[in-house]
Design a protein around this motif. Structure first.
Motif, PDB file in Angstrom:
ATOM      1  N   TYR A 170       0.844  -1.201   0.000  1.00  0.00           N
ATOM      2  CA  TYR A 170       0.000   0.000   0.000  1.00  0.00           C
ATOM      3  C   TYR A 170       0.881   1.253   0.000  1.00  0.00           C
ATOM      4  N   TYR A 171       1.853   1.300   0.914  1.00  0.00           N
ATOM      5  CA  TYR A 171       2.728   2.473   1.008  1.00  0.00           C
ATOM      6  C   TYR A 171       3.642   2.589  -0.202  1.00  0.00           C
ATOM      7  N   PHE A 172       4.099   1.460  -0.736  1.00  0.00           N
ATOM      8  CA  PHE A 172       4.974   1.484  -1.905  1.00  0.00           C
ATOM      9  C   PHE A 172       4.223   2.043  -3.114  1.00  0.00           C
ATOM     10  N   ALA A 173       2.983   1.608  -3.301  1.00  0.00           N
ATOM     11  CA  ALA A 173       2.178   2.133  -4.413  1.00  0.00           C
ATOM     12  C   ALA A 173       1.989   3.639  -4.270  1.00  0.00           C
ATOM     13  N   GLU A 174       1.707   4.096  -3.057  1.00  0.00           N
ATOM     14  CA  GLU A 174       1.577   5.541  -2.826  1.00  0.00           C
ATOM     15  C   GLU A 174       2.874   6.257  -3.179  1.00  0.00           C
ATOM     16  N   GLN A 175       4.005   5.706  -2.737  1.00  0.00           N
ATOM     17  CA  GLN A 175       5.299   6.329  -3.006  1.00  0.00           C
ATOM     18  C   GLN A 175       5.547   6.480  -4.507  1.00  0.00           C
ATOM     19  N   LEU A 176       5.122   5.474  -5.284  1.00  0.00           N
ATOM     20  CA  LEU A 176       5.352   5.471  -6.727  1.00  0.00           C
ATOM     21  C   LEU A 176       4.331   6.306  -7.495  1.00  0.00           C
ATOM     22  N   GLY A 177       3.360   6.881  -6.799  1.00  0.00           N
ATOM     23  CA  GLY A 177       2.411   7.767  -7.444  1.00  0.00           C
ATOM     24  C   GLY A 177       1.102   7.137  -7.864  1.00  0.00           C
ATOM     25  N   PHE A 178       0.863   5.889  -7.502  1.00  0.00           N
ATOM     26  CA  PHE A 178      -0.420   5.265  -7.801  1.00  0.00           C
ATOM     27  C   PHE A 178      -1.495   5.896  -6.914  1.00  0.00           C
ATOM     28  N   ARG A 179      -2.707   5.966  -7.461  1.00  0.00           N
ATOM     29  CA  ARG A 179      -3.785   6.666  -6.766  1.00  0.00           C
ATOM     30  C   ARG A 179      -4.703   5.697  -6.037  1.00  0.00           C
ATOM     31  N   LYS A 180      -5.022   6.030  -4.798  1.00  0.00           N
ATOM     32  CA  LYS A 180      -6.007   5.263  -4.036  1.00  0.00           C
ATOM     33  C   LYS A 180      -7.385   5.803  -4.350  1.00  0.00           C
ATOM     34  N   VAL A 181      -8.233   4.928  -4.912  1.00  0.00           N
ATOM     35  CA  VAL A 181      -9.575   5.340  -5.318  1.00  0.00           C
ATOM     36  C   VAL A 181     -10.552   5.249  -4.156  1.00  0.00           C
ATOM     37  N   ILE A 182     -10.369   4.227  -3.316  1.00  0.00           N
ATOM     38  CA  ILE A 182     -11.249   4.066  -2.164  1.00  0.00           C
ATOM     39  C   ILE A 182     -10.500   3.316  -1.072  1.00  0.00           C
ATOM     40  N   ASP A 183     -10.766   3.701   0.160  1.00  0.00           N
ATOM     41  CA  ASP A 183     -10.170   3.016   1.313  1.00  0.00           C
ATOM     42  C   ASP A 183     -10.879   1.688   1.551  1.00  0.00           C
ATOM     43  N   THR A 184     -10.091   0.644   1.844  1.00  0.00           N
ATOM     44  CA  THR A 184     -10.668  -0.671   2.158  1.00  0.00           C
ATOM     45  C   THR A 184     -10.073  -1.252   3.444  1.00  0.00           C
ATOM     46  N   THR A 185      -9.658  -0.377   4.352  1.00  0.00           N
ATOM     47  CA  THR A 185      -9.039  -0.793   5.611  1.00  0.00           C
ATOM     48  C   THR A 185      -9.852  -1.903   6.288  1.00  0.00           C
ATOM     49  N   PHE A 186      -9.157  -2.921   6.809  1.00  0.00           N
ATOM     50  CA  PHE A 186      -9.876  -4.073   7.359  1.00  0.00           C
ATOM     51  C   PHE A 186      -9.211  -4.640   8.609  1.00  0.00           C
ATOM     52  N   MET A 187      -9.982  -5.482   9.312  1.00  0.00           N
ATOM     53  CA  MET A 187      -9.527  -6.116  10.556  1.00  0.00           C
ATOM     54  C   MET A 187      -8.804  -7.428  10.264  1.00  0.00           C
ATOM     55  N   ILE A 188      -7.824  -7.710  11.107  1.00  0.00           N
ATOM     56  CA  ILE A 188      -7.047  -8.950  11.058  1.00  0.00           C
ATOM     57  C   ILE A 188      -7.110  -9.594  12.437  1.00  0.00           C
ATOM     58  N   THR A 189      -7.236 -10.904  12.479  1.00  0.00           N
ATOM     59  CA  THR A 189      -7.217 -11.621  13.752  1.00  0.00           C
ATOM     60  C   THR A 189      -6.152 -12.702  13.732  1.00  0.00           C
ATOM     61  N   THR A 190      -5.853 -13.214  14.908  1.00  0.00           N
ATOM     62  CA  THR A 190      -4.801 -14.218  15.089  1.00  0.00           C
ATOM     63  C   THR A 190      -5.396 -15.614  15.160  1.00  0.00           C
ATOM     64  N   MET A 191      -4.743 -16.545  14.492  1.00  0.00           N
ATOM     65  CA  MET A 191      -5.121 -17.948  14.560  1.00  0.00           C
ATOM     66  C   MET A 191      -4.087 -18.705  15.382  1.00  0.00           C
ATOM     67  N   ILE A 192      -4.568 -19.521  16.313  1.00  0.00           N
ATOM     68  CA  ILE A 192      -3.703 -20.374  17.134  1.00  0.00           C
ATOM     69  C   ILE A 192      -3.763 -21.790  16.553  1.00  0.00           C
ATOM     70  N   HIS A 193      -2.593 -22.352  16.308  1.00  0.00           N
ATOM     71  CA  HIS A 193      -2.506 -23.692  15.728  1.00  0.00           C
ATOM     72  C   HIS A 193      -1.971 -24.682  16.761  1.00  0.00           C
TER      73      HIS A 193
END
Length: 295
Positions: A170-193
Protein backbone atom coordinates in the motif's frame (compact mmCIF):
# COMPACT_ATOMS: atom_id res chain seq x y z
CA UNK A 1 9.20 -28.14 24.98
CA UNK A 2 9.82 -27.04 21.35
CA UNK A 3 10.34 -23.38 20.46
CA UNK A 4 7.29 -21.20 19.98
CA UNK A 5 6.91 -20.69 16.21
CA UNK A 6 5.88 -17.21 15.00
CA UNK A 7 4.81 -16.46 11.43
CA UNK A 8 5.27 -12.72 10.72
CA UNK A 9 2.49 -11.11 8.71
CA UNK A 10 3.30 -7.85 6.90
CA UNK A 11 3.57 -5.81 10.09
CA UNK A 12 6.29 -4.16 12.14
CA UNK A 13 5.52 -5.34 15.66
CA UNK A 14 7.23 -8.74 15.58
CA UNK A 15 10.41 -7.20 14.19
CA UNK A 16 10.41 -4.48 16.87
CA UNK A 17 9.83 -7.04 19.64
CA UNK A 18 12.77 -9.06 18.37
CA UNK A 19 15.08 -6.04 18.03
CA UNK A 20 14.23 -4.75 21.49
CA UNK A 21 14.48 -8.20 23.08
CA UNK A 22 10.87 -8.15 24.26
CA UNK A 23 10.28 -11.80 23.41
CA UNK A 24 13.48 -12.87 25.18
CA UNK A 25 12.88 -10.57 28.18
CA UNK A 26 9.50 -12.21 28.62
CA UNK A 27 11.05 -15.68 28.63
CA UNK A 28 9.76 -16.77 25.21
CA UNK A 29 11.84 -19.40 23.42
CA UNK A 30 10.82 -18.68 19.84
CA UNK A 31 11.69 -18.96 16.17
CA UNK A 32 10.37 -17.10 13.14
CA UNK A 33 8.91 -19.08 10.28
CA UNK A 34 8.98 -16.49 7.53
CA UNK A 35 6.48 -17.03 4.75
CA UNK A 36 6.27 -13.32 4.02
CA UNK A 37 9.68 -12.60 2.56
CA UNK A 38 11.33 -14.53 -0.23
CA UNK A 39 14.15 -13.48 -2.53
CA UNK A 40 11.96 -13.37 -5.62
CA UNK A 41 8.49 -13.24 -4.09
CA UNK A 42 7.41 -16.45 -5.83
CA UNK A 43 5.72 -17.72 -2.68
CA UNK A 44 2.99 -15.15 -3.37
CA UNK A 45 2.40 -16.30 -6.95
CA UNK A 46 -0.01 -19.09 -6.10
CA UNK A 47 -2.38 -18.86 -9.04
CA UNK A 48 -6.12 -18.56 -9.48
CA UNK A 49 -8.43 -18.84 -6.46
CA UNK A 50 -5.74 -19.70 -3.95
CA UNK A 51 -5.66 -17.41 -0.94
CA UNK A 52 -5.59 -17.11 2.85
CA UNK A 53 -8.30 -19.67 3.53
CA UNK A 54 -6.58 -22.27 1.38
CA UNK A 55 -3.38 -21.79 3.39
CA UNK A 56 -5.31 -22.67 6.55
CA UNK A 57 -6.80 -25.72 4.87
CA UNK A 58 -3.30 -26.91 4.01
CA UNK A 59 -2.11 -26.18 7.54
CA UNK A 60 0.32 -23.56 8.78
CA UNK A 61 3.43 -24.74 10.58
CA UNK A 62 3.36 -22.03 13.25
CA UNK A 63 1.87 -21.64 16.70
CA UNK A 64 0.44 -18.25 15.76
CA UNK A 65 -0.33 -16.71 12.40
CA UNK A 66 -2.68 -14.04 11.11
CA UNK A 67 -5.15 -13.34 8.33
CA UNK A 68 -8.18 -11.15 7.77
CA UNK A 69 -10.88 -11.67 10.37
CA UNK A 70 -13.32 -13.00 7.77
CA UNK A 71 -11.07 -15.91 6.79
CA UNK A 72 -9.88 -16.63 10.33
CA UNK A 73 -13.50 -16.81 11.48
CA UNK A 74 -14.47 -19.27 8.75
CA UNK A 75 -11.29 -21.32 9.19
CA UNK A 76 -11.80 -21.53 12.96
CA UNK A 77 -15.44 -22.50 12.41
CA UNK A 78 -14.19 -25.27 10.12
CA UNK A 79 -11.70 -26.69 12.63
CA UNK A 80 -8.49 -25.34 11.06
CA UNK A 81 -7.30 -23.69 14.28
CA UNK A 82 -8.61 -21.46 17.06
CA UNK A 83 -9.30 -17.75 16.82
CA UNK A 84 -7.55 -15.70 19.51
CA UNK A 85 -10.30 -13.35 20.80
CA UNK A 86 -8.42 -10.93 23.08
CA UNK A 87 -6.85 -8.76 20.38
CA UNK A 88 -7.25 -7.86 16.74
CA UNK A 89 -5.50 -5.47 14.39
CA UNK A 90 -6.46 -2.98 11.71
CA UNK A 91 -4.53 -2.75 8.43
CA UNK A 92 -4.60 0.24 6.08
CA UNK A 93 -5.75 -0.87 2.63
CA UNK A 94 -7.19 0.54 -0.55
CA UNK A 95 -7.97 0.02 -4.22
CA UNK A 96 -5.16 1.55 -6.29
CA UNK A 97 -5.01 2.51 -9.97
CA UNK A 98 -2.16 3.87 -12.12
CA UNK A 99 -1.59 7.65 -12.14
CA UNK A 100 -2.96 8.00 -15.68
CA UNK A 101 -6.01 5.80 -15.12
CA UNK A 102 -9.37 7.22 -16.21
CA UNK A 103 -10.81 5.85 -12.96
CA UNK A 104 -11.35 8.83 -10.67
CA UNK A 105 -14.12 7.77 -8.29
CA UNK A 106 -15.25 4.45 -6.82
CA UNK A 107 -18.25 4.48 -9.18
CA UNK A 108 -15.81 4.47 -12.11
CA UNK A 109 -14.69 0.97 -11.05
CA UNK A 110 -17.85 -0.64 -12.43
CA UNK A 111 -16.67 -3.46 -14.68
CA UNK A 112 -12.97 -2.66 -14.18
CA UNK A 113 -10.92 -5.77 -13.25
CA UNK A 114 -9.67 -5.34 -9.67
CA UNK A 115 -6.96 -7.75 -8.59
CA UNK A 116 -7.68 -9.23 -5.14
CA UNK A 117 -6.66 -12.33 -3.19
CA UNK A 118 -9.24 -15.09 -3.22
CA UNK A 119 -11.03 -15.51 0.13
CA UNK A 120 -8.43 -13.15 1.57
CA UNK A 121 -8.76 -9.71 3.14
CA UNK A 122 -8.68 -7.83 -0.15
CA UNK A 123 -11.56 -9.96 -1.50
CA UNK A 124 -14.00 -9.23 1.33
CA UNK A 125 -12.82 -5.65 1.96
CA UNK A 126 -13.23 -4.62 -1.68
CA UNK A 127 -16.81 -5.91 -1.73
CA UNK A 128 -17.67 -4.11 1.49
CA UNK A 129 -16.21 -0.84 0.23
CA UNK A 130 -17.70 -0.92 -3.26
CA UNK A 131 -21.19 -2.20 -2.49
CA UNK A 132 -21.98 1.35 -1.38
CA UNK A 133 -21.51 2.38 -5.02
CA UNK A 134 -22.62 -0.59 -7.10
CA UNK A 135 -24.30 -4.00 -6.89
CA UNK A 136 -21.94 -6.91 -6.41
CA UNK A 137 -22.74 -8.10 -9.94
CA UNK A 138 -21.09 -4.97 -11.32
CA UNK A 139 -17.81 -5.67 -9.50
CA UNK A 140 -15.15 -7.36 -11.61
CA UNK A 141 -12.92 -8.99 -9.01
CA UNK A 142 -9.95 -10.85 -10.47
CA UNK A 143 -8.48 -13.76 -8.47
CA UNK A 144 -6.00 -15.03 -11.07
CA UNK A 145 -3.12 -12.76 -10.09
CA UNK A 146 -2.30 -14.52 -6.86
CA UNK A 147 -1.37 -13.00 -3.54
CA UNK A 148 -0.23 -9.57 -2.38
CA UNK A 149 3.16 -9.04 -4.07
CA UNK A 150 1.98 -10.52 -7.37
CA UNK A 151 -0.92 -8.07 -7.44
CA UNK A 152 1.42 -5.20 -6.66
CA UNK A 153 3.87 -6.30 -9.35
CA UNK A 154 1.18 -6.46 -12.05
CA UNK A 155 -0.17 -3.05 -11.05
CA UNK A 156 3.31 -1.49 -11.16
CA UNK A 157 4.08 -3.15 -14.50
CA UNK A 158 0.87 -1.87 -16.06
CA UNK A 159 -0.66 -5.34 -16.40
CA UNK A 160 -3.50 -4.81 -13.92
CA UNK A 161 -5.82 -1.78 -14.17
CA UNK A 162 -6.58 -1.83 -10.44
CA UNK A 163 -5.53 -3.76 -7.35
CA UNK A 164 -6.39 -3.84 -3.67
CA UNK A 165 -3.24 -3.51 -1.57
CA UNK A 166 -2.47 -3.27 2.13
CA UNK A 167 0.44 -2.66 4.50
CA UNK A 168 3.87 -2.31 2.82
CA UNK A 169 2.63 -2.65 -0.77
CA UNK A 170 0.00 0.00 0.00
CA UNK A 171 2.73 2.47 1.01
CA UNK A 172 4.97 1.48 -1.91
CA UNK A 173 2.18 2.13 -4.41
CA UNK A 174 1.58 5.54 -2.83
CA UNK A 175 5.30 6.33 -3.01
CA UNK A 176 5.35 5.47 -6.73
CA UNK A 177 2.41 7.77 -7.44
CA UNK A 178 -0.42 5.27 -7.80
CA UNK A 179 -3.79 6.67 -6.77
CA UNK A 180 -6.01 5.26 -4.04
CA UNK A 181 -9.57 5.34 -5.32
CA UNK A 182 -11.25 4.07 -2.16
CA UNK A 183 -10.17 3.02 1.31
CA UNK A 184 -10.67 -0.67 2.16
CA UNK A 185 -9.04 -0.79 5.61
CA UNK A 186 -9.88 -4.07 7.36
CA UNK A 187 -9.53 -6.12 10.56
CA UNK A 188 -7.05 -8.95 11.06
CA UNK A 189 -7.22 -11.62 13.75
CA UNK A 190 -4.80 -14.22 15.09
CA UNK A 191 -5.12 -17.95 14.56
CA UNK A 192 -3.70 -20.37 17.13
CA UNK A 193 -2.51 -23.69 15.73
CA UNK A 194 -2.08 -26.86 17.73
CA UNK A 195 -1.74 -26.61 21.50
CA UNK A 196 0.96 -24.07 22.36
CA UNK A 197 1.83 -23.46 25.99
CA UNK A 198 -0.62 -20.84 27.37
CA UNK A 199 2.30 -19.10 29.07
CA UNK A 200 4.03 -18.73 25.70
CA UNK A 201 0.94 -17.07 24.26
CA UNK A 202 0.93 -14.62 27.14
CA UNK A 203 4.62 -13.87 26.62
CA UNK A 204 4.06 -13.37 22.89
CA UNK A 205 1.20 -10.90 23.23
CA UNK A 206 2.85 -8.97 26.07
CA UNK A 207 5.88 -8.45 23.83
CA UNK A 208 3.68 -7.26 20.97
CA UNK A 209 1.93 -4.82 23.27
CA UNK A 210 5.28 -3.27 24.22
CA UNK A 211 6.27 -3.15 20.55
CA UNK A 212 3.00 -1.48 19.58
CA UNK A 213 3.68 1.32 22.04
CA UNK A 214 7.12 1.85 20.48
CA UNK A 215 5.66 2.00 16.98
CA UNK A 216 2.99 4.47 18.14
CA UNK A 217 5.61 6.77 19.67
CA UNK A 218 8.23 6.72 16.88
CA UNK A 219 7.09 4.89 13.74
CA UNK A 220 9.92 6.50 11.77
CA UNK A 221 12.42 4.35 13.67
CA UNK A 222 10.90 1.10 12.50
CA UNK A 223 9.50 1.48 8.97
CA UNK A 224 12.79 0.17 7.57
CA UNK A 225 11.60 -3.29 8.62
CA UNK A 226 9.23 -3.33 5.64
CA UNK A 227 12.28 -4.27 3.57
CA UNK A 228 12.31 -7.63 5.33
CA UNK A 229 8.94 -8.38 3.79
CA UNK A 230 9.64 -7.34 0.19
CA UNK A 231 11.27 -9.29 -2.65
CA UNK A 232 14.81 -8.03 -3.17
CA UNK A 233 14.11 -6.68 -6.67
CA UNK A 234 12.11 -3.80 -5.19
CA UNK A 235 14.55 -2.69 -2.50
CA UNK A 236 16.43 -0.11 -4.58
CA UNK A 237 13.17 1.74 -5.34
CA UNK A 238 11.77 1.70 -1.81
CA UNK A 239 11.99 4.74 0.45
CA UNK A 240 10.46 3.45 3.67
CA UNK A 241 11.18 6.77 5.41
CA UNK A 242 7.98 8.10 3.81
CA UNK A 243 5.86 5.08 4.76
CA UNK A 244 3.36 4.85 7.60
CA UNK A 245 3.19 2.49 10.59
CA UNK A 246 0.84 0.03 8.88
CA UNK A 247 -1.15 -2.54 10.79
CA UNK A 248 -2.02 -1.53 14.35
CA UNK A 249 -2.74 -4.13 17.04
CA UNK A 250 -5.75 -3.32 19.21
CA UNK A 251 -5.78 -5.06 22.58
CA UNK A 252 -9.55 -5.26 22.87
CA UNK A 253 -11.83 -8.31 22.53
CA UNK A 254 -12.92 -9.68 19.18
CA UNK A 255 -16.41 -10.26 20.46
CA UNK A 256 -19.02 -12.90 19.78
CA UNK A 257 -21.24 -10.20 18.29
CA UNK A 258 -18.58 -9.24 15.73
CA UNK A 259 -17.83 -12.91 15.00
CA UNK A 260 -21.50 -13.71 14.33
CA UNK A 261 -22.11 -10.57 12.27
CA UNK A 262 -19.04 -11.29 10.15
CA UNK A 263 -20.06 -14.87 9.37
CA UNK A 264 -23.59 -13.72 8.49
CA UNK A 265 -22.20 -11.18 6.04
CA UNK A 266 -20.00 -13.82 4.38
CA UNK A 267 -22.95 -16.20 4.07
CA UNK A 268 -25.19 -13.49 2.62
CA UNK A 269 -22.60 -12.73 -0.06
CA UNK A 270 -22.07 -16.44 -0.85
CA UNK A 271 -18.29 -16.12 -0.79
CA UNK A 272 -18.04 -19.76 0.26
CA UNK A 273 -19.95 -22.63 -1.31
CA UNK A 274 -22.96 -23.92 0.60
CA UNK A 275 -21.75 -25.88 3.63
CA UNK A 276 -18.21 -24.54 3.28
CA UNK A 277 -18.20 -22.23 6.29
CA UNK A 278 -18.03 -24.81 9.05
CA UNK A 279 -20.41 -25.26 11.93
CA UNK A 280 -18.60 -24.16 15.09
CA UNK A 281 -20.10 -21.36 17.16
CA UNK A 282 -18.03 -18.64 18.83
CA UNK A 283 -17.20 -20.58 21.99
CA UNK A 284 -16.03 -23.56 19.95
CA UNK A 285 -14.06 -21.44 17.47
CA UNK A 286 -12.01 -19.38 19.95
CA UNK A 287 -9.20 -20.55 22.21
CA UNK A 288 -10.13 -21.65 25.72
CA UNK A 289 -10.18 -18.93 28.36
CA UNK A 290 -7.18 -20.42 30.15
CA UNK A 291 -5.08 -20.00 26.99
CA UNK A 292 -5.71 -16.29 26.58
CA UNK A 293 -3.01 -13.76 27.28
CA UNK A 294 -4.13 -11.66 30.25
CA UNK A 295 -1.99 -8.83 28.90
Amino acid sequence: MPSFVIEPHFRLQEWVAEEKGYFRDGGLDYVFRELVQSTDGKIHDQGDRVGAFQSFERGRAADVSCACHWTVGVAASSGHGKLYPDAYSVAPAGVFVPPDSPVRTPADLVGVPISVGYQSGSHYATIQALEQYMPIGSMNLSFKDGMLFKRMELLIDGKAPAATLFSGPYYFAEQLGFRKVIDTTFMITTMIHGSPDPQDLRRYFRALRRAQRDVDVRPDRYTHYYAREFPLRYHARMDTRSWGPGERIVFEPYTEEVFDETLRWIAQHRIFAEGGMGSCDYEQAVVARGVQSEV
